[in-house]
Design an enzyme around this catalytic site. Structure first.
Site, PDB file in Angstrom:
ATOM      1  N   THR A 151       0.841  -1.195   0.000  1.00  0.00           N
ATOM      2  CA  THR A 151       0.000   0.000   0.000  1.00  0.00           C
ATOM      3  C   THR A 151       0.874   1.242   0.000  1.00  0.00           C
ATOM      4  O   THR A 151       1.904   1.260   0.670  1.00  0.00           O
ATOM      5  CB  THR A 151      -0.838   0.041   1.301  1.00  0.00           C
ATOM      6  OG1 THR A 151      -1.632  -1.113   1.344  1.00  0.00           O
ATOM      7  CG2 THR A 151      -1.694   1.296   1.374  1.00  0.00           C
ATOM      8  N   ARG A 179     -13.365  -7.918  -1.224  1.00  0.00           N
ATOM      9  CA  ARG A 179     -12.477  -7.943  -0.051  1.00  0.00           C
ATOM     10  C   ARG A 179     -11.906  -6.536   0.184  1.00  0.00           C
ATOM     11  O   ARG A 179     -11.479  -5.858  -0.747  1.00  0.00           O
ATOM     12  CB  ARG A 179     -11.352  -8.956  -0.280  1.00  0.00           C
ATOM     13  CG  ARG A 179     -10.317  -9.024   0.857  1.00  0.00           C
ATOM     14  CD  ARG A 179      -9.104  -8.156   0.577  1.00  0.00           C
ATOM     15  NE  ARG A 179      -8.085  -8.266   1.608  1.00  0.00           N
ATOM     16  CZ  ARG A 179      -7.078  -7.416   1.754  1.00  0.00           C
ATOM     17  NH1 ARG A 179      -6.952  -6.382   0.935  1.00  0.00           N
ATOM     18  NH2 ARG A 179      -6.194  -7.574   2.708  1.00  0.00           N
TER      19      ARG A 179
END
Ligand code: GLY
Length: 302
Positions: A151, A179
């Protein structure tokens, strides 16, 4: 005047450069953090963020992103959003709304479209090929998500003393439809308070969200801990706790920046990150977990 920015992974180097230019020129923390994350999102070489991000098991790129303003505490977030070039900008737009500030799936995508955000098919030919190869390889096996850890999370401090934080990710490769990881979740993926500092996470969302780690680091900084001490004293005890009580723990890395422009990080894997402040030139660092729940940090590139 003091300013600073820190972001996860070496992929943020160009974004740190863009954010630094804004912060040096008295730009706002909000603009700088959005610019930083957008720079990563736009680069097709990065397989875990924005354009070029790897898809879910159905071949669809579903992204999560969040934005937080440390002055007002305003937050906006999107999850499982599709076909938008800059998920972080959608999150920032949503942060201006008192109601409906966290939107998911089709509702998030519709909001982006109606707001005039740039829409595009986020699945590049390269990412599609990688997905098809993975499908082929795992045809006769149980599908398993890649234990991804990439990320982009960033925190900025501007010369006016304001702070901001943002995250963006396409999440785990081959994840299930819908998800969602930690990145859009307040307190888990990110948290910032201009009167204290901010923190952001990268790693296995399912484990990071068990500890609300970004909030916990900011809380410890508010009690007077330095960013490094707050990261060390949050991440390592939590990693031990999860191993003991849950039986396993995924990859977890956290970055932090306080209102004085000091920074810290803690990680349970080898992890690169980028920093620039009014006191130090842009640099890429590498961090590793050290002995006695400390972090070992070395310079990768100035
Ligand atoms: N930390 C990103 C994710 O788990 O999706």
């Amino acid at each position: 005047m003091t300013w600073g920015t820190i972001a996860t992974w070496r992929m943020a180097a160009e974004g740190i450069n863009e954010a630094s230019k804004l912060l040096k020129g008295k730009g706002t923390a909000d603009d700088a953090v959005e610019k930083l994350v957008k720079t990563v999102e736009a680069n097709p070489l990065y397989k875990s963020v924005g354009y070029g991000g790897l898809p879910n098991e159905e071949g669809v790129v579903q992204m999560d992103a969040a934005f937080m303003d440390g002055d007002t505490m305003a937050q906006g977030a999107v999850a499982a959003i599709e076909n938008v070039l800059h998920a972080v900008s959608v999150a920032r737009l949503l942060s201006h709304q008192h109601y409906n500030s966290f939107r998911v799936g089709a509702g998030a995508t519709k909001f982006a479209q109606l707001s005039g955000c740039e829409m595009t098919n986020m699945l590049t030919a390269k990412a599609k090929t990688e997905w098809q190869e993975k499908l082929q390889k795992e045809k006769n096996e149980k599908m398993s998500s890649y234990n991804g850890h990439d990320t982009v999370g960033a925190i900025t401090l501007d010369q006016q003393g304001s702070m901001a934080a943002a995250t963006s990710t396409s999440g785990l490769f081959m994840k299930k439809d819908g998800r969602i990881g930690d990145s859009p979740l307040s307190g888990s993926g990110l948290y910032v308070d201009s009167e204290v500092g901010g923190a952001a996470a990268t790693g296995l969302g399912e484990d990071i969200m068990k500890g609300c780690l970004s909030y916990e680091i900011v809380r410890k900084m508010a009690e007077g801990l330095s960013p490094q001490a707050a990261c060390d004293q949050t991440v390592y005890p939590f990693v031990h706790k999860l191993k003991k009580r849950y039986g396993r723990v995924g990859e977890i890395s956290l970055i932090a920046l306080n209102k004085q422009g000091q920074w810290g990080i803690a990680t349970n894997v080898e992890f690169t990150f980028c920093v620039a402040t009014s006191n130090e030139e842009e640099k890429i660092f590498m961090a590793n977990p050290g002995v006695d729940d400390t972090t070992v940090i070395s310079t990768v590139r100035q």
